[in-house]
Design an enzyme around this catalytic site. Structure first.
Site, PDB file in Angstrom:
ATOM      1  N   SER A 144       0.845  -1.180   0.000  1.00  0.00           N
ATOM      2  CA  SER A 144       0.000   0.000   0.000  1.00  0.00           C
ATOM      3  C   SER A 144       0.883   1.234   0.000  1.00  0.00           C
ATOM      4  CB  SER A 144      -0.888  -0.009   1.252  1.00  0.00           C
ATOM      5  OG  SER A 144      -1.503   1.246   1.461  1.00  0.00           O
ATOM      6  N   TYR A 157      -3.095  -0.334  10.044  1.00  0.00           N
ATOM      7  CA  TYR A 157      -2.942  -0.657   8.628  1.00  0.00           C
ATOM      8  C   TYR A 157      -1.554  -0.248   8.150  1.00  0.00           C
ATOM      9  CZ  TYR A 157      -4.238  -0.869   3.643  1.00  0.00           C
ATOM     10  OH  TYR A 157      -4.298  -1.162   2.309  1.00  0.00           O
TER      11      TYR A 157
END
Length: 264
Positions: A144, A157
């Site tokens: 990501s 995250y």
């Protein structure tokens, strides 16, 4: 170009009943690969099988919790028994909890780490021995932009995806000599059903504030589409990337390269 062909390959894409995983698996199928995927429940697997069938893809689906090492090992054994091998693993399954750090419980933090970091470790660990035996293998971890950046409400995250970036590099370091390439793809902001509410036109005709923010931060001036990830994924899964290892390929429209516009 034959180096980009996946003919005869078996690709396991975790959590690929829909969304980014489905788009990547579909591209692999178009390049000649046999697709296998998993999901948490049979109903999700059945929906995925229907989606693949509707797309003309003969896929196999399995019920498997990727955070459960026993289930993963059993699923890998079943895939190898039924299809003979696993050439490509895409660690796609993931979750996000958008909660301010001081409001997040340790249990919620651990759940995100478990799905987004521990599960890729478990799945890679399960397939690497057979890849060593077969003399080749491709592992693609879906990282990501949060592998590089922080942002409000995504502490777990970002921690998981930062860890996944380093796990990617370490797998490449540890198993590259066995002709196993482990790389990552870091998607930017992708237009999916999950992000649709953030792109809705407001009652006054203006863009959603978050939509405005993303467009302003992206040199491409648009959200990405799942299809934007297909070419990079096929490249990293194919022989065309045999000397690419431990790399994170960010598919973000240029966000990570851009400091942003000067205020007017």
């Amino acid at each position: 170009m034959k180096d980009f062909s996946l003919e005869g390959k078996v690709a396991w894409v975790t959590g690929a009943s829909y969304g980014i995983g489905f788009a990547i698996a579909s591209a692999f199928a178009a390049a000649g690969a046999k697709i296998v995927f998993n999901d948490l429940k049979q109903e999700f697997v059945d929906k995925g099988l229907k989606a693949y069938a509707d797309a003309g893809i003969d896929a196999k689906g399995y019920v498997c919790d990727v955070t459960n090492e026993e289930q993963v090992n059993a699923t890998v054994a079943q895939i190898i028994n039924e299809l003979g091998k696993i050439d490509i693993l895409v660690n796609n399954a993931g979750i996000i909890k958008r909660i301010p750090m001081c409001d997040m419980t340790a249990a919620e933090f651990r759940q995100v780490i478990d799905v987004d970091l521990n599960a890729p470790f478990i799945c890679a660990k399960a397939v690497i021995p057979s890849m060593i035996k077969n003399g080749h293998g491709k592992i693609i971890n879906i990282c990501s932009m949060m592998s590089e950046l922080g942002r409000e409400t995504v502490s777990a995250y970002a921690a998981a995806k930062g860890g996944l970036k380093m796990l990617t590099k370490n797998i490449a370091s540890e198993y590259g000599e066995f002709n196993i390439q482990c790389n990552g793809i870091g998607p930017g902001y992708i237009a999916t059903p999950q992000t649709a509410p953030l792109r809705e036109i407001q009652p006054d005709g203006s863009r959603h504030p978050f939509d405005q923010f993303i467009i302003a931060k992206t040199p491409a001036a648009r959200w990405g589409n799942p299809e934007d990830l297909q070419g990079p994924a096929v490249f990293l899964a194919s022989d065309a990337s045999n000397f690419v290892n431990g790399h994170i390929l960010y598919v973000d429209g240029g966000i990570l390269a851009y400091i942003g516009k000067q205020p007017k």
